[in-house]
Design an enzyme around this catalytic site. Structure first.
Site, mmCIF file in Angstrom:
data_model
loop_
_atom_site.group_PDB
_atom_site.id
_atom_site.type_symbol
_atom_site.label_atom_id
_atom_site.label_comp_id
_atom_site.label_asym_id
_atom_site.label_seq_id
_atom_site.Cartn_x
_atom_site.Cartn_y
_atom_site.Cartn_z
ATOM 1 C CG ASN A 219 10.088 3.698 0.782
ATOM 2 O OD1 ASN A 219 10.748 3.312 -0.167
ATOM 3 N ND2 ASN A 219 8.754 3.618 0.796
ATOM 4 C CG ASP A 288 2.722 0.368 5.608
ATOM 5 O OD1 ASP A 288 2.217 -0.266 4.671
ATOM 6 O OD2 ASP A 288 3.753 0.003 6.202
ATOM 7 C CE LYS A 298 9.413 25.888 2.730
ATOM 8 N NZ LYS A 298 10.574 26.734 2.566
ATOM 9 N N PRO A 316 -4.405 2.721 1.159
ATOM 10 C CG PRO A 316 -5.040 3.062 -1.061
ATOM 11 C CD PRO A 316 -4.587 3.785 0.163
ATOM 12 C CG ASP A 317 -2.267 -4.037 1.662
ATOM 13 O OD1 ASP A 317 -1.822 -4.357 0.526
ATOM 14 O OD2 ASP A 317 -1.799 -4.503 2.713
ATOM 15 C CB ILE A 318 -1.845 -1.713 -3.982
ATOM 16 C CG1 ILE A 318 -1.814 -0.208 -3.705
ATOM 17 C CG2 ILE A 318 -2.102 -2.001 -5.456
ATOM 18 C CD1 ILE A 318 -0.590 0.504 -4.279
ATOM 19 C CG PHE A 338 8.746 -8.367 -3.731
ATOM 20 C CD1 PHE A 338 8.104 -8.873 -4.841
ATOM 21 C CD2 PHE A 338 10.139 -8.374 -3.704
ATOM 22 C CE1 PHE A 338 8.827 -9.385 -5.909
ATOM 23 C CE2 PHE A 338 10.874 -8.884 -4.763
ATOM 24 C CZ PHE A 338 10.219 -9.394 -5.870
ATOM 25 C CE LYS A 352 4.702 -8.104 5.482
ATOM 26 N NZ LYS A 352 5.812 -7.152 5.341
ATOM 27 C CE LYS A 356 0.705 -7.074 2.531
ATOM 28 N NZ LYS A 356 0.489 -5.664 2.252
HETATM 29 N N1 CTP Z 1 1.818 -3.377 -0.444
HETATM 30 C C1 CTP Z 1 0.828 -2.761 -1.183
HETATM 31 N N2 CTP Z 1 0.162 -1.681 -0.672
HETATM 32 C C2 CTP Z 1 0.445 -1.226 0.563
HETATM 33 C C3 CTP Z 1 1.467 -1.846 1.330
HETATM 34 C C4 CTP Z 1 2.134 -2.920 0.788
HETATM 35 O O1 CTP Z 1 0.559 -3.179 -2.311
HETATM 36 N N3 CTP Z 1 -0.230 -0.191 1.040
HETATM 37 C C5 CTP Z 1 2.497 -4.552 -1.006
HETATM 38 C C6 CTP Z 1 3.945 -4.367 -1.319
HETATM 39 O O2 CTP Z 1 4.133 -3.942 -2.661
HETATM 40 C C7 CTP Z 1 4.498 -5.768 -1.087
HETATM 41 C C8 CTP Z 1 3.626 -6.319 0.017
HETATM 42 O O3 CTP Z 1 2.433 -5.541 -0.014
HETATM 43 O O4 CTP Z 1 4.294 -6.594 -2.209
HETATM 44 C C9 CTP Z 1 4.230 -6.243 1.398
HETATM 45 O O5 CTP Z 1 4.752 -4.948 1.654
HETATM 46 P P1 CTP Z 1 5.499 -4.663 3.026
HETATM 47 O O6 CTP Z 1 5.827 -3.234 3.083
HETATM 48 O O7 CTP Z 1 6.580 -5.671 3.234
HETATM 49 O O8 CTP Z 1 4.393 -5.047 4.074
HETATM 50 P P2 CTP Z 1 3.227 -4.255 4.731
HETATM 51 O O9 CTP Z 1 1.939 -4.735 4.157
HETATM 52 O O10 CTP Z 1 3.464 -2.801 4.662
HETATM 53 O O11 CTP Z 1 3.308 -4.797 6.238
HETATM 54 P P3 CTP Z 1 4.338 -4.376 7.415
HETATM 55 O O12 CTP Z 1 4.665 -2.936 7.180
HETATM 56 O O13 CTP Z 1 3.544 -4.633 8.615
HETATM 57 O O14 CTP Z 1 5.504 -5.287 7.296
#
Ligand code: CTP
Length: 413
Positions: A219, A288, A298, A316-318, A338, A352, A356
């Site tokens: 991204n 995500d 390739k 994983p959502d860190i 953030f 959020k 979180k």
């Molecule tokens: N984050 C994380 N790990 C992930 C996704 C997000 O640690 N897999 C953290 C980001 O670093 C940020 C926060 O979660 O601090 C929110 O990230 P954001 O991309 O805004 O939200 P998402 O959890 O991805 O939710 P959405 O895409 O539904 O807005």
């Protein structure tokens, strides 16, 4: 070096810049120029030896002030340049500081104006910072290391040395820091220290999710905000580890950087690092989802016109995982998230924050800020929202770190 990089950061500060003899005097010219660009007023004082390497005329032109060399200079009305110069200063920075000059300081000698004014400075009020520069053998010599230790014990602050090619043709420790590094160190030294003793872990930048060995999904996150937070936290006295996705940004001085590619790499690094941390700030734009499987070779067009079908799995959502860990839940690890949103900033951010499980969430409009040098932030906590209006990411990072420090010290109280 971008001369405007530090614009205004030393506004109102008066620096006495001392040069002792060494080939690194040429870097002191650039250092002087950057100090002036940073808003400082600079009074240059040179030893006789320094005048062999660069002229006082050059340093006068760069600092905009006549240079002092001799303690018998008759210009001051009271004929006490060492007293006047040392009392006006917010900091005395000697760069280059030669082995001989450090030895003079260690012994409290005052044979030349520069050593004299270091000795005469009000020790509790005017800090003395040293940027050593010498051959690697001179640097490593026990006499130099002994003298340095003595000078540090006597209250001087060492700005460190670099490792690399030396003017003498040798290679090793003892090079003077680059001009920009010296300015960064001085700014950090002068900053308030509300995070002293805290260990901070920060994630920054995008992640890269491989499709095959040459392609992937990522991204537009530049990592600038996370790097700015890392720098500000270090300046505030914290020990900082930065877990960085693939970005092309220089590591802030004094920050430990761990480079990662994928969300899973970032997850593993962050989990390991927060184990003994006090603060976790998740600025990274973590992907995500990732391709369910990355091809080992390739993926080739086979001429049939068929396109590959990508299946995805969730990463994983860190932040959520760390924020729900026992240490975070017990209040031993303060977590900051953030939120990059494209609309409905406040409502999305509040939701959020709860999802979180973080005490503080920092929201911004993603598409409006990715890659830019400025931003505007909305801080959301259980008391409500607070706006940090449009400013450089540098300034916003400093404000955010101050807000985090306020909350962390509140927790400790
Ligand atoms: N984050 C994380 N790990 C992930 C996704 C997000 O640690 N897999 C953290 C980001 O670093 C940020 C926060 O979660 O601090 C929110 O990230 P954001 O991309 O805004 O939200 P998402 O959890 O991805 O939710 P959405 O895409 O539904 O807005």
């Amino acid at each position: 070096m971008n001369a405007n990089q530090f614009a205004g950061e030393l506004a109102g500060r008066h620096v006495v810049l001392g040069l002792s003899g060494g080939a690194a005097c040429f870097k002191a010219a650039e250092f002087c120029r950057l100090l002036v660009k940073s808003g400082a007023t600079v009074q240059v004082v040179m030893t006789e030896a320094a005048c062999q390497f660069i002229t006082p005329v050059a340093m006068q032109a760069l600092s905009g002030r006549p240079v002092y060399v001799s303690q018998w200079d008759a210009r001051p009305d009271n004929n006490m340049a060492h007293i006047n110069l040392s009392r006006e200063a917010d900091a005395i920075v000697v760069a280059p500081a030669s082995a001989d000059f450090i030895a003079q300081l260690a012994q409290g000698r005052a044979g030349e104006l520069l050593a004299l004014l270091c000795l005469a400075r009000p020790i509790a009020r005017v800090p003395l910072l040293l940027g050593p520069a010498m051959n690697r053998e001179m640097w490593a010599h026990p006499a130099t290391q002994r003298n340095l230790q003595q000078v540090i014990n006597d209250g001087a602050h060492l700005l460190g040395v670099a490792h690399g090619d030396q003017a003498c043709g040798e290679f090793g420790d003892g090079r003077m820091l680059e001009a920009g590094e010296l300015v960064e160190e001085l700014i950090a030294f002068l900053a308030p220290k509300p995070l002293l003793g805290q260990r901070v872990v920060i994630t920054a930048g995008p992640t890269f999710e491989a499709i095959d060995p040459v392609r992937g999904i990522t991204n537009h996150s530049s990592g600038k905000m996370g790097f700015a937070v890392a720098r500000a936290a270090r300046e505030a006295g914290a020990e900082v580890t930065l877990v960085a996705g693939p970005v092309h940004l220089p590591t802030p001085r004094g920050v430990l950087r761990i480079d990662v590619q994928s969300a899973r790499d970032m997850h593993a690094a962050a989990i390991a690092q927060v184990e003994d941390a006090d603060i976790f700030v998740a600025t990274a734009a973590v992907a995500d989802w990732r391709p369910a499987s990355a091809a080992e070779q390739k993926i080739k067009k086979d001429g049939s016109g068929e396109v590959p079908q990508l299946a995805f799995v969730e990463n994983p959502d860190i932040l959520a995982e760390i924020a729900h860990s026992p240490r975070a839940q017990a209040g031993d690890l303060f977590c900051v998230g953030f939120a990059a949103e494209s609309e409905n900033l406040k409502a999305n951010a509040q939701a959020k924050r709860v999802r979180k499980g973080v005490p503080l969430l920092v929201a911004n409009i993603g598409p409006a800020t990715f890659g830019r040098d400025d931003n505007a932030l909305l801080l959301v906590d259980d008391e409500g929202v607070m706006e940090l209006p449009q400013a450089s990411k540098r300034v916003l990072a400093q404000q955010l770190v101050a807000e985090i420090a306020r909350r962390v010290s509140g927790l400790d109280a």
